[in-house]
Design a protein around this motif. Sequence first.
Motif, PDB file in Angstrom:
ATOM      1  N   ALA A 184      -6.020  49.610  61.944  1.00  0.00           N
ATOM      2  CA  ALA A 184      -5.878  49.743  60.494  1.00  0.00           C
ATOM      3  C   ALA A 184      -5.014  50.929  60.094  1.00  0.00           C
ATOM      4  O   ALA A 184      -4.409  50.917  59.014  1.00  0.00           O
ATOM      5  N   GLY A 185      -4.962  51.961  60.946  1.00  0.00           N
ATOM      6  CA  GLY A 185      -4.219  53.163  60.606  1.00  0.00           C
ATOM      7  C   GLY A 185      -2.908  53.288  61.359  1.00  0.00           C
ATOM      8  O   GLY A 185      -1.865  52.786  60.903  1.00  0.00           O
ATOM      9  N   PRO A 186      -2.903  53.939  62.537  1.00  0.00           N
ATOM     10  CA  PRO A 186      -1.652  54.192  63.255  1.00  0.00           C
ATOM     11  C   PRO A 186      -0.843  52.932  63.566  1.00  0.00           C
ATOM     12  O   PRO A 186       0.379  52.917  63.385  1.00  0.00           O
ATOM     13  N   LEU A 187      -1.519  51.875  64.034  1.00  0.00           N
ATOM     14  CA  LEU A 187      -0.759  50.681  64.422  1.00  0.00           C
ATOM     15  C   LEU A 187      -0.059  50.053  63.227  1.00  0.00           C
ATOM     16  O   LEU A 187       1.141  49.767  63.277  1.00  0.00           O
ATOM     17  N   GLU A 188      -0.795  49.839  62.143  1.00  0.00           N
ATOM     18  CA  GLU A 188      -0.162  49.193  60.989  1.00  0.00           C
ATOM     19  C   GLU A 188       0.946  50.059  60.411  1.00  0.00           C
ATOM     20  O   GLU A 188       2.001  49.550  60.018  1.00  0.00           O
ATOM     21  N   ALA A 189       0.743  51.372  60.371  1.00  0.00           N
ATOM     22  CA  ALA A 189       1.793  52.247  59.849  1.00  0.00           C
ATOM     23  C   ALA A 189       3.043  52.182  60.721  1.00  0.00           C
ATOM     24  O   ALA A 189       4.171  52.095  60.205  1.00  0.00           O
ATOM     25  N   ALA A 190       2.856  52.218  62.043  1.00  0.00           N
ATOM     26  CA  ALA A 190       4.005  52.172  62.953  1.00  0.00           C
ATOM     27  C   ALA A 190       4.766  50.864  62.823  1.00  0.00           C
ATOM     28  O   ALA A 190       6.007  50.842  62.771  1.00  0.00           O
ATOM     29  N   VAL A 191       4.032  49.761  62.762  1.00  0.00           N
ATOM     30  CA  VAL A 191       4.665  48.443  62.676  1.00  0.00           C
ATOM     31  C   VAL A 191       5.375  48.263  61.338  1.00  0.00           C
ATOM     32  O   VAL A 191       6.494  47.743  61.270  1.00  0.00           O
ATOM     33  N   THR A 192       4.736  48.690  60.261  1.00  0.00           N
ATOM     34  CA  THR A 192       5.347  48.551  58.934  1.00  0.00           C
ATOM     35  C   THR A 192       6.616  49.383  58.830  1.00  0.00           C
ATOM     36  O   THR A 192       7.648  48.911  58.331  1.00  0.00           O
ATOM     37  N   ASN A 193       6.566  50.622  59.300  1.00  0.00           N
ATOM     38  CA  ASN A 193       7.756  51.465  59.227  1.00  0.00           C
ATOM     39  C   ASN A 193       8.902  50.895  60.044  1.00  0.00           C
ATOM     40  O   ASN A 193      10.062  50.932  59.624  1.00  0.00           O
ATOM     41  N   LYS A 194       8.571  50.343  61.216  1.00  0.00           N
ATOM     42  CA  LYS A 194       9.626  49.738  62.037  1.00  0.00           C
ATOM     43  C   LYS A 194      10.247  48.537  61.319  1.00  0.00           C
ATOM     44  O   LYS A 194      11.465  48.358  61.318  1.00  0.00           O
TER      45      LYS A 194
END
Length: 215
Positions: free
Chosen positions: A105-115
């Motif tokens: 919910a936190g690091p993974l989604e942020a990393a994927v969205t930014n990419k």
Amino acid sequence: MADDDGLVFYTNPMSRGRTVRWLLEEVGRPYRTELLDYGPAMEASAYRAINPMGKVPAIRHRGTVVTEAAAICAYLADAFPEAGLAPPPGDPLRGPYHRWMFFAAGPLEAAVTNKAFGFTVPEGRERTAGYGSYARAMDALETAVSGGPYVAGDRFTAADLYLGSHIGWGLAFGTIEKRPAFERYWERVGARPAALRARAIDDALIAGRQHAPPA
């Protein structure tokens, strides 16, 4: 009319509500679905009273409103313990269960969205971003799905459902690398009967809307 559990599900079939639909199908209890279109329906005051963000998914269960897909999954897993979707309080597996659900919910989604948006964390600012870098998030994800059949022991939980939803979506749309560990994990969790039922329900809703005559 409300069902016996007083469980109402607010969603759109082209949203993160697909993850919650899967969780609801795993729980196996009756629920009522309220479909909302993007735009005025989600911005209307009646729905903003449920979710001030004006987005789906959300649930209402016996008067309690929960928003955010990860929170909904965690809530429902605890609300219906007979489904076996969460280690009970006091179980040491509760640690990895929460760890990997909220990593997604936190690091993974942020990393994927930014990419997906073409954003790269400036060099030297990785700690500020929280997830470090996309590559580090992918390595952590591989660690999560490589330690055993599931992320919290030998039994499927809501953490696998939530993490698996991210992986399945990311593999389909190219936002998550096609590493063998990810593909094996998605093949395992994404083939569950409840997952197939949930996808069939939402896909049918999408198809029905695409073929509906104009109002």
